[in-house]
Design a protein around this motif. Structure first.
Motif, PDB file in Angstrom:
ATOM      1  N   TYR A   3       0.835  -1.202   0.000  1.00  0.00           N
ATOM      2  CA  TYR A   3       0.000   0.000   0.000  1.00  0.00           C
ATOM      3  C   TYR A   3       0.867   1.249   0.000  1.00  0.00           C
ATOM      4  CZ  TYR A   3      -3.380   3.463   1.553  1.00  0.00           C
ATOM      5  OH  TYR A   3      -4.164   4.583   1.655  1.00  0.00           O
ATOM      6  N   LYS A   6       2.360   1.798  -3.462  1.00  0.00           N
ATOM      7  CA  LYS A   6       1.359   2.312  -4.403  1.00  0.00           C
ATOM      8  C   LYS A   6       1.095   3.800  -4.174  1.00  0.00           C
ATOM      9  CE  LYS A   6      -2.302  -0.226  -4.876  1.00  0.00           C
ATOM     10  NZ  LYS A   6      -3.471  -1.076  -4.533  1.00  0.00           N
ATOM     11  N   ALA A  10       2.103   6.900  -6.730  1.00  0.00           N
ATOM     12  CA  ALA A  10       1.063   7.804  -7.232  1.00  0.00           C
ATOM     13  C   ALA A  10       1.400   9.255  -6.901  1.00  0.00           C
ATOM     14  CB  ALA A  10      -0.291   7.419  -6.633  1.00  0.00           C
ATOM     15  N   VAL A 114      -3.143   6.133 -11.914  1.00  0.00           N
ATOM     16  CA  VAL A 114      -4.333   5.268 -11.958  1.00  0.00           C
ATOM     17  C   VAL A 114      -3.958   3.807 -11.716  1.00  0.00           C
ATOM     18  CG1 VAL A 114      -6.212   4.431 -13.419  1.00  0.00           C
ATOM     19  CG2 VAL A 114      -5.561   6.849 -13.487  1.00  0.00           C
ATOM     20  N   PHE A 115      -2.886   3.349 -12.381  1.00  0.00           N
ATOM     21  CA  PHE A 115      -2.490   1.944 -12.248  1.00  0.00           C
ATOM     22  C   PHE A 115      -2.016   1.641 -10.828  1.00  0.00           C
ATOM     23  CE2 PHE A 115       0.032  -1.859 -12.705  1.00  0.00           C
ATOM     24  CZ  PHE A 115      -0.687  -2.618 -13.618  1.00  0.00           C
ATOM     25  N   SER A 116      -1.297   2.589 -10.225  1.00  0.00           N
ATOM     26  CA  SER A 116      -0.799   2.374  -8.859  1.00  0.00           C
ATOM     27  C   SER A 116      -1.954   2.261  -7.868  1.00  0.00           C
ATOM     28  CB  SER A 116       0.121   3.529  -8.444  1.00  0.00           C
ATOM     29  OG  SER A 116       1.273   3.562  -9.256  1.00  0.00           O
ATOM     30  N   ILE A 117      -3.032   2.991  -8.116  1.00  0.00           N
ATOM     31  CA  ILE A 117      -4.198   2.931  -7.243  1.00  0.00           C
ATOM     32  C   ILE A 117      -4.954   1.613  -7.430  1.00  0.00           C
ATOM     33  CG2 ILE A 117      -6.462   3.973  -6.775  1.00  0.00           C
ATOM     34  CD1 ILE A 117      -5.202   6.672  -7.512  1.00  0.00           C
ATOM     35  N   CYS A 118      -5.010   1.137  -8.663  1.00  0.00           N
ATOM     36  CA  CYS A 118      -5.836  -0.035  -8.995  1.00  0.00           C
ATOM     37  C   CYS A 118      -5.110  -1.364  -8.891  1.00  0.00           C
ATOM     38  CB  CYS A 118      -6.399   0.110 -10.406  1.00  0.00           C
ATOM     39  SG  CYS A 118      -7.459   1.561 -10.630  1.00  0.00           S
ATOM     40  N   SER A 119      -3.796  -1.366  -8.925  1.00  0.00           N
ATOM     41  CA  SER A 119      -3.057  -2.628  -8.961  1.00  0.00           C
ATOM     42  C   SER A 119      -1.761  -2.536  -8.162  1.00  0.00           C
ATOM     43  CB  SER A 119      -2.740  -3.003 -10.416  1.00  0.00           C
ATOM     44  OG  SER A 119      -1.929  -4.153 -10.484  1.00  0.00           O
ATOM     45  N   SER A 120      -1.287  -3.701  -7.730  1.00  0.00           N
ATOM     46  CA  SER A 120      -0.022  -3.770  -6.988  1.00  0.00           C
ATOM     47  C   SER A 120       1.132  -4.252  -7.862  1.00  0.00           C
ATOM     48  CB  SER A 120      -0.173  -4.712  -5.786  1.00  0.00           C
ATOM     49  OG  SER A 120      -1.137  -4.230  -4.882  1.00  0.00           O
TER      50      SER A 120
END
Length: 222
Positions: A3, A6, A10, A114-120
Motif C-alpha cells: 500500500y 502504491k 502515485a 491510476v495503475f498504482s491505485i488499482c493494482s499492486s
C-alpha cells in the motif's frame, strides 16, 4: 508495504503536473548582435553589449493572456490573430515532437497514478516510468536541436517576428540576436520524477525477491 509503495508511486507521478505548470518552461537571453557593435562602441566603448533575459512558465503565459502579467501589454498590443511564423517551418517537426513528448510524459504520469491505485503490479509501472524517461529525453533533445538553429542565427529575428508592426521595429530587430534559448527547468523535474519511480519500484521488487528466498528457510526450521 504494498500500500505504501502504491501511494508513494502515485504521489511522485502526480508531482509532474504542478512541475509542468509552475516551473519555468523556457529561458531566453536576448542581446545585441554584431550589427550593433559599432553603435555600442560609439556611445559606450567599454560595454560588451546590451541584453535581457527572461524565464516563463505555463502559469505565467496564462497570466499574460489573461492580462494579469507585466508582459500582458505585449500580448494585448498584437494586431490580429497569432500566426505561426513561416520562418520556423524547418523546425516544425522538432517542435511538434517536443510538444507530443511533453504531453506524452503527462499521460504516462496519469497512467502511473491510476495503475498504482488499482493494482499492486510493479512491472507495468516500471515500464511506464521508463517510457516516460525516454520521452523526456527525446523532448529535451528536440528542443535543444531547434534552439541551436535559432541561436546560431540561421533564422534571423526579422524573419521569426516578421509580423511585427513598424519599419523602426524591423530595423531594431536587425541588431538583436538570441544568445541563449533553453528549457527553463521543468524538464529536470520530469527526469527526476520518472527516475524516482523506477528506483522506488525496483527497490520494492528487490525486497520482495529477498522475502521470497527467506520463506523456505524459515519453514525448514519448523
Amino acid at each position: 508495504m504494498k500500500y505504501v509503495m502504491k501511494v508513494i508511486n502515485a504521489l511522485i507521478a502526480a508531482a509532474i503536473f504542478p512541475a509542468a505548470y509552475f516551473l519555468d518552461l523556457i529561458f531566453v537571453q536576448v542581446g545585441t548582435n554584431e550589427n550593433a557593435q559599432w553603435l555600442i562602441q560609439l556611445f559606450s566603448p567599454n560595454s560588451p553589449g546590451v541584453g535581457l533575459e527572461e524565464a516563463l512558465s505555463i502559469h505565467e503565459m496564462v497570466q499574460i493572456v489573461r492580462g494579469e502579467h507585466v508582459y500582458s501589454y505585449m500580448y494585448n498590443g498584437m494586431s490580429g490573430k497569432f500566426t505561426w511564423p513561416e520562418a520556423l517551418a524547418p523546425l516544425n517537426a522538432r517542435l511538434i515532437t517536443f510538444a507530443v513528448c511533453f504531453v506524452l510524459c503527462l499521460l504516462i504520469a496519469l497512467f502511473i497514478i491510476v495503475f498504482s491505485i488499482c493494482s499492486s503490479k510493479k512491472l507495468p509501472v516500471a515500464i511506464a516510468a521508463g517510457a516516460g524517461l525516454l520521452s523526456a529525453i527525446i523532448m529535451i533533445s528536440c528542443f535543444n536541436s531547434a534552439a541551436g538553429v535559432i541561436i546560431s542565427g540561421e533564422i534571423p529575428m526579422q524573419e521569426i517576428l516578421g509580423s511585427a508592426d513598424g519599419w523602426l521595429t524591423n530595423i531594431l530587430l536587425g541588431f538583436v540576436g538570441v544568445d541563449t534559448l533553453m528549457l527553463g527547468g521543468f524538464h529536470s523535474a520530469f527526469i527526476i520524477i520518472f527516475v524516482c519511480i523506477i528506483v522506488w519500484t525496483g527497490a520494492f521488487a528487490l525486497v520482495e525477491i529477498g522475502e521470497e528466498k527467506d520463506e523456505p528457510v524459515k519453514k525448514a526450521k519448523h
